[in-house]
Design a protein around this motif. Structure first.
Motif, PDB file in Angstrom:
ATOM      1  N   ASN A  75       0.809  -1.217   0.000  1.00 39.25           N
ATOM      2  CA  ASN A  75       0.000   0.000   0.000  1.00 39.25           C
ATOM      3  C   ASN A  75       0.844   1.269   0.000  1.00 39.25           C
ATOM      4  OD1 ASN A  75      -2.724  -0.915  -0.027  1.00 39.25           O
ATOM      5  ND2 ASN A  75      -2.496  -1.592   2.103  1.00 39.25           N
ATOM      6  N   PHE A  76       2.169   1.097   0.104  1.00 40.35           N
ATOM      7  CA  PHE A  76       3.045   2.261   0.249  1.00 40.35           C
ATOM      8  C   PHE A  76       4.192   2.206  -0.763  1.00 40.35           C
ATOM      9  CE2 PHE A  76       1.448   1.073   4.548  1.00 40.35           C
ATOM     10  CZ  PHE A  76       0.528   2.105   4.668  1.00 40.35           C
ATOM     11  N   SER A  78       6.606   3.790  -1.674  1.00 42.03           N
ATOM     12  CA  SER A  78       7.320   4.955  -1.158  1.00 42.03           C
ATOM     13  C   SER A  78       8.607   5.229  -1.931  1.00 42.03           C
ATOM     14  CB  SER A  78       7.646   4.719   0.315  1.00 42.03           C
ATOM     15  OG  SER A  78       8.277   5.840   0.891  1.00 42.03           O
ATOM     16  N   ALA A 102      -1.656  -2.859  -8.449  1.00 46.78           N
ATOM     17  CA  ALA A 102      -0.802  -2.006  -7.608  1.00 46.78           C
ATOM     18  C   ALA A 102      -0.507  -2.621  -6.251  1.00 46.78           C
ATOM     19  CB  ALA A 102      -1.452  -0.638  -7.432  1.00 46.78           C
ATOM     20  N   THR A 103      -1.477  -3.374  -5.717  1.00 48.69           N
ATOM     21  CA  THR A 103      -1.272  -3.953  -4.385  1.00 48.69           C
ATOM     22  C   THR A 103      -0.931  -5.444  -4.421  1.00 48.69           C
ATOM     23  OG1 THR A 103      -3.659  -4.313  -4.195  1.00 48.69           O
ATOM     24  CG2 THR A 103      -2.776  -2.267  -3.273  1.00 48.69           C
ATOM     25  N   TYR A 460       7.175   8.157   2.095  1.00 43.61           N
ATOM     26  CA  TYR A 460       6.098   8.227   3.087  1.00 43.61           C
ATOM     27  C   TYR A 460       6.662   8.468   4.487  1.00 43.61           C
ATOM     28  CZ  TYR A 460       2.331   6.376   0.073  1.00 43.61           C
ATOM     29  OH  TYR A 460       1.376   6.187  -0.900  1.00 43.61           O
ATOM     30  N   ASP A 466      -5.332   4.856   3.167  1.00 41.99           N
ATOM     31  CA  ASP A 466      -6.439   5.362   2.342  1.00 41.99           C
ATOM     32  C   ASP A 466      -6.115   6.680   1.637  1.00 41.99           C
ATOM     33  OD1 ASP A 466      -6.357   6.638   4.802  1.00 41.99           O
ATOM     34  OD2 ASP A 466      -8.535   6.837   4.992  1.00 41.99           O
ATOM     35  N   LYS A 468      -3.611   7.946  -1.229  1.00 43.23           N
ATOM     36  CA  LYS A 468      -2.610   7.587  -2.215  1.00 43.23           C
ATOM     37  C   LYS A 468      -1.776   8.804  -2.617  1.00 43.23           C
ATOM     38  CE  LYS A 468      -4.416   3.519  -2.127  1.00 43.23           C
ATOM     39  NZ  LYS A 468      -3.757   2.479  -1.299  1.00 43.23           N
ATOM     40  N   GLN A 469      -0.607   8.529  -3.189  1.00 47.70           N
ATOM     41  CA  GLN A 469       0.257   9.636  -3.616  1.00 47.70           C
ATOM     42  C   GLN A 469      -0.379  10.481  -4.706  1.00 47.70           C
ATOM     43  OE1 GLN A 469       4.134   8.073  -4.619  1.00 47.70           O
ATOM     44  NE2 GLN A 469       4.940   8.609  -2.624  1.00 47.70           N
ATOM     45  N   SER A 470      -1.291   9.903  -5.456  1.00 44.77           N
ATOM     46  CA  SER A 470      -1.960  10.648  -6.520  1.00 44.77           C
ATOM     47  C   SER A 470      -2.984  11.650  -5.979  1.00 44.77           C
ATOM     48  CB  SER A 470      -2.659   9.668  -7.469  1.00 44.77           C
ATOM     49  OG  SER A 470      -3.574   8.837  -6.756  1.00 44.77           O
ATOM     50  N   ASP A 471      -3.311  11.520  -4.705  1.00 46.52           N
ATOM     51  CA  ASP A 471      -4.264  12.441  -4.074  1.00 46.52           C
ATOM     52  C   ASP A 471      -3.611  13.820  -3.956  1.00 46.52           C
ATOM     53  OD1 ASP A 471      -5.822  13.894  -2.098  1.00 46.52           O
ATOM     54  OD2 ASP A 471      -6.715  11.974  -1.550  1.00 46.52           O
ATOM     55  N   TRP A 474      -2.138  14.635  -0.623  1.00 42.13           N
ATOM     56  CA  TRP A 474      -1.246  13.643  -0.014  1.00 42.13           C
ATOM     57  C   TRP A 474      -0.171  14.286   0.860  1.00 42.13           C
ATOM     58  CZ3 TRP A 474       4.080  12.674  -0.750  1.00 42.13           C
ATOM     59  CH2 TRP A 474       4.544  11.503  -0.134  1.00 42.13           C
TER      60      TRP A 474
END
Length: 608
Positions: A75-76, A78, A102-103, A460, A466, A468-471, A474
């Motif tokens: 999930n990371f 990083s 991705a996961t 990170y 919950d 994501k880097q795309s947020d 973030w």
């Protein structure tokens, strides 16, 4: 003529002496998962960096040990670990059946992983790599370090401002006068309720992983019977579904990573067995144990079609080194305990505020020795790793990674996973570069500056699954989370617990008031005057910002209303009497109050 000859020889001697001394800002010893990541980040942070590795591959546990099926930190993605993951997926994404989700667990062939890491380091400016280069001595040189390495069969001196011990087993700190511990810590020592009453030097088993390939149903790749082979040693596999075990770690090109628990791949050791003088003998016995496992599979269980893949150019086709889960741990500026993971916000120290990496790995308990204490871990949450755990105590400009990290035994199993170590290495590299770049020492580390550098390179700090880097929010959420203004919320799923930010939930007055009171002297007065209700509103935050920054509240309200959706990307309506969401609060507080700018010490205490 003689004078000219003597002068020539003198000059030649000076040139030779100069050539045998290398000066660098940061020296990383050990090209494993953390070492590669640390060296890349250090170089990207604009300091001259040298990475030395005694073997001919980069990657350590990831590659040279064959641990090439990564399930942690999915999930990371990083920073540098995310780059490595993407490059692996790009290589295999056209292969039939390869999971590019991705996961999904990250599966790759060891030789391919090593090649990808080599290509990655080749692209980094300021980074010099030396393979097949062991070190033989290390000593202080003022506030820096002097290390003797062997290159082309000759001794070379390296002088560095900062030194990172990224060896698999802490071989650098072992040569220095550094306090080290091993095995289970006692409950009296660590004050951990889960710790056993008595300490022991028993550490997690090592494993010689094997990479096998399916050569087809009618083929026979049975190896010669290993020395001392005893089928009874592998009785735990007698009634096990071998095909299920194989498919649990399936690699590309019909290969399998064999790293099975209990009597299979594991080999019991103590910390003494891994000391340099006993290491070769221990490893030889462990190799024979794994060879026995393969022979058992081929003869007793009928898997003659499985043979060794060609990744490792060793005589027995086993990896260049075993997979080490634990060894001696060095004393750091702080020692991370299990309570820093389960209850990070409820302790006197607030180590999460100094975070340089994240982990969602669950501690392993890999012991084939009878009578070893079994720890009943409650569901294990994702967590942050603090800066002080990688800084060696009482040694200037010396950093540690891998198994020498300053943690307790209960924490160790959750930080030594290779995916976690690659994530952590980036933070260590940023910290070492800080010392070199600013010409200072580890006594003067500034966690917030180092964290800012990590975030600049997409690393990170907080394990919010919950966000994501795309947020677009973030970074703001990472920074606010690292202050404790808004805290992560644990959600249990089976044996694990995700840490969530829950951006759409509402902010309560009770959760933000303690932090405001901690950092703002006028906060108490504002709360008495405004008396916000159970839920903090958009208008409350505007009023608080205006009061702290002495900004006109009407102008601030008008500016926010105009840019609410266009600039801040909020999908809610701007209403001052509406309870504010955690996303909105984090973004606006980060911009207008900037709590992340408040300095903290190595224990996480906010400095005024």
């Amino acid at each position: 003529m003689i004078k000219k000859l003597l002068l020539f020889l003198l000059c030649l001697g000076c040139v030779t002496t100069y050539a045998e001394t290398i000066k660098t800002d940061v020296l990383v010893i050990g090209g494993g998962a953390s070492g590669v990541s640390a060296a890349i980040q250090s170089a990207r942070s604009k300091v001259k960096t040298l990475l030395i590795e005694q073997g001919n591959w980069l990657g350590g546990s990831l590659t040279s040990s064959g641990y090439c099926y990564l399930q942690s930190n999915r999930n990371f993605p990083s920073g540098i670990y995310g780059e490595f993951r993407k490059r692996v997926v790009d290589v295999y994404k056209l292969r039939l059946g390869y999971d590019t989700t991705a996961t999904a667990p990250l599966a790759f062939e060891p030789a391919m992983g090593a090649a990808i890491l080599k290509k990655l380091t080749d692209t980094v400016k300021n980074l010099t790599l030396k393979l097949n280069t062991p070190f033989i001595d290390v000593k202080k040189d003022g506030t820096g370090w002097e290390v003797t390495i062997v290159e082309n069969k000759g001794k070379v001196t390296v002088k560095a401002k900062a030194l990172i011990d990224a060896t698999e087993m802490g071989d650098v700190v072992s040569k220095l006068n550094v306090l080290m511990t091993a095995g289970f810590d006692s409950r009296a020592d660590t004050k951990e309720a889960l710790a056993p009453a008595n300490a022991t030097n028993q550490i997690e088993d090592i494993s010689y992983i094997s990479i096998l390939k399916d050569f087809g149903r009618n083929t026979d790749h049975t190896i010669s019977k290993p020395e001392g082979y005893d089928a009874s040693k592998y009785v735990c596999l007698k009634s096990v579904d071998i095909k299920k075990l194989l498919n649990a770690a399936k690699l590309p090109n019909d290969k399998y990573m064999i790293n099975w628990d209990n009597c299979a791949s594991q080999y019991s050791v103590t910390s003494e067995d891994l000391q340099l003088e006993h290491r070769a003998e221990t490893f030889a016995k462990a190799r024979l144990h794994t060879l026995g496992l393969i022979y058992y599979l081929q003869t007793e269980r009928g898997f003659k079609n499985l043979g060794f893949a060609d990744d490792f150019k060793t005589a027995d086709h086993l990896p260049y080194q075993p997979y080490i889960r634990e060894n001696r741990r060095a004393a750091g500026v702080v020692r991370m305990v299990i309570d820093d993971i389960y209850t990070p916000y409820d302790r006197g120290s607030q180590l999460y505020r100094t975070a340089i990496a994240v982990s969602d790995a669950v501690p392993g308990q890999h012991y084939s020795e009878a009578g070893v204490p079994h720890i009943n871990y409650p569901p294990f949450p994702a967590f942050s790793i603090p800066l002080g755990a990688v800084v060696v105590k009482d040694q200037e400009n010396l950093f540690i990674t891998e198994k020498a990290l300053s943690v307790t035994h209960l924490v160790n199993g959750a930080v030594t996973d290779p995916a976690v170590q690659m994530t952590l290495g980036q933070g260590v590299g940023a910290a070492a570069a800080f010392c070199a770049f600013f010409g200072t020492t580890t006594k003067n580390l500034q966690p917030r500056v180092i964290q800012g550098e990590i975030l600049d390179f997409k690393g990170y700090l907080m394990p919010f699954a919950d966000i994501k880097q795309s947020d677009p929010a973030w970074r703001a959420i990472q920074q606010v989370g690292a202050t404790g203004m808004l805290k992560g919320i644990q959600k249990i799923t089976g044996s694990k617990a995700d840490v969530l930010f829950m951006p759409d939930s509402l902010v309560t007055t009770a959760e933000v008031k303690p932090f405001f009171d901690e950092i703002y002297s006028r906060s108490f007065i504002w709360f008495n005057q405004e008396k916000p209700g159970q839920f903090f509103t958009v208008g409350n935050l505007i009023s608080f910002i205006s009061n702290m920054n002495l900004r006109d509240p009407e102008n601030l309200r008008d500016a926010l209303q105009k840019s609410w959706k266009s600039y801040y990307k909020f999908d809610t309506e701007f209403k001052t009497d509406r309870p504010i969401t955690r996303r909105e609060f984090a973004v606006l507080a980060n911009r207008f109050i900037n709590p992340f700018a408040r300095k903290v010490d190595m224990s996480g205490k906010i400095l005024n």
